[in-house]
Enzyme design. Structure first.
Site, mmCIF file in Angstrom:
data_model
loop_
_atom_site.group_PDB
_atom_site.id
_atom_site.type_symbol
_atom_site.label_atom_id
_atom_site.label_comp_id
_atom_site.label_asym_id
_atom_site.label_seq_id
_atom_site.Cartn_x
_atom_site.Cartn_y
_atom_site.Cartn_z
ATOM 1 N N ASP A 21 -6.407 -2.159 2.744
ATOM 2 C CA ASP A 21 -6.774 -1.209 3.783
ATOM 3 C C ASP A 21 -7.237 -2.031 4.975
ATOM 4 O O ASP A 21 -8.054 -2.945 4.818
ATOM 5 C CB ASP A 21 -7.904 -0.305 3.275
ATOM 6 C CG ASP A 21 -8.261 0.797 4.247
ATOM 7 O OD1 ASP A 21 -7.343 1.355 4.870
ATOM 8 O OD2 ASP A 21 -9.453 1.108 4.386
ATOM 9 N N ARG A 48 0.828 -1.206 0.000
ATOM 10 C CA ARG A 48 0.000 0.000 0.000
ATOM 11 C C ARG A 48 0.860 1.253 0.000
ATOM 12 O O ARG A 48 1.802 1.386 0.771
ATOM 13 C CB ARG A 48 -0.922 0.034 1.222
ATOM 14 C CG ARG A 48 -1.728 1.338 1.220
ATOM 15 C CD ARG A 48 -2.878 1.338 2.127
ATOM 16 N NE ARG A 48 -3.588 2.608 2.013
ATOM 17 C CZ ARG A 48 -4.618 2.934 2.747
ATOM 18 N NH1 ARG A 48 -5.081 2.083 3.635
ATOM 19 N NH2 ARG A 48 -5.207 4.088 2.598
ATOM 20 N N ARG A 62 -6.290 1.246 -3.305
ATOM 21 C CA ARG A 62 -5.284 0.678 -2.400
ATOM 22 C C ARG A 62 -5.205 -0.836 -2.564
ATOM 23 O O ARG A 62 -6.205 -1.478 -2.864
ATOM 24 C CB ARG A 62 -5.605 1.029 -0.958
ATOM 25 C CG ARG A 62 -6.854 0.386 -0.484
ATOM 26 C CD ARG A 62 -7.780 1.137 0.377
ATOM 27 N NE ARG A 62 -8.137 2.450 -0.078
ATOM 28 C CZ ARG A 62 -8.772 3.306 0.674
ATOM 29 N NH1 ARG A 62 -9.094 2.994 1.889
ATOM 30 N NH2 ARG A 62 -9.102 4.485 0.228
ATOM 31 N N ASP A 105 -8.749 -1.371 8.755
ATOM 32 C CA ASP A 105 -9.265 -0.387 9.713
ATOM 33 C C ASP A 105 -9.724 -1.069 10.992
ATOM 34 O O ASP A 105 -10.402 -2.104 10.941
ATOM 35 C CB ASP A 105 -10.467 0.373 9.132
ATOM 36 C CG ASP A 105 -10.083 1.321 8.020
ATOM 37 O OD1 ASP A 105 -8.972 1.873 8.066
ATOM 38 O OD2 ASP A 105 -10.906 1.510 7.108
#
Length: 162
Positions: free
Chosen positions: A94, A82, A91, A96
């Site tokens: 990712d 990334r 991307r 989170d």
């Protein structure tokens, strides 16, 4: 002490399946257990001129602090290649942190619960699959009730697994 954390993973560049699978494999290295949702194809939000995403949610049990978990999430992203360019842009991976125990935390670089999760079908649909009764500790509503308030039209469950 084991902490229960929920994470969202997404990819829209390269081999999306392989990127998410590699991210999950990395997360397993510091988890005492991992529950994973189905895989979903989702329309991009924010910056919409980009490929569609694959998204999943997972629940993990870890001894890591929220800050250590954030560091490991960023390491998983880096391992997948990334490169951060534009916000909400394409991307390879990712990762989170969506929820961590029932903590509410806002410091520079880290907000728990994730600040935009309650508005995002691509987060709520897979998360509700594995944790519809989980509580959003800032809004004091379950994930299932939050899901009922968003448009899920751009989220499609895929038959394959990660």
């Amino acid at each position: 002490m084991l902490h229960e954390a929920y994470l969202g993973l997404g990819s829209n560049l390269g081999d999306r399946h392989a990127n998410i699978a590699a991210g999950l494999d990395y997360l397993r290295g510091f988890s005492s257990g991992l529950d994973v949702s189905s895989l979903y194809e989702t329309s991009p939000q924010g910056f919409v001129e980009q490929p569609t995403f694959l998204n999943i949610a997972c629940r993990m049990w870890t001894r890591l602090s929220p800050f250590e978990l954030l560091s490991r999430a960023m390491e998983a992203e880096a391992r997948a290649g990334r490169v951060r360019t534009i916000r909400d842009g394409p991307r390879t991976l990712d990762v989170d942190i969506l929820l961590y125990d029932r903590d509410v935390l806002t410091v520079p670089g880290l907000s728990i619960p994730h600040p935009r999760m309650a508005e995002r079908a691509f987060v709520l649909v897979p998360l509700a699959e594995i944790a519809a009764d989980a509580l959003h500790p800032a809004l004091m509503q379950t994930i299932g009730s939050l899901l009922k308030r968003v448009d899920t039209g751009g989220v499609t469950r895929l038959p394959s697994e990660v």
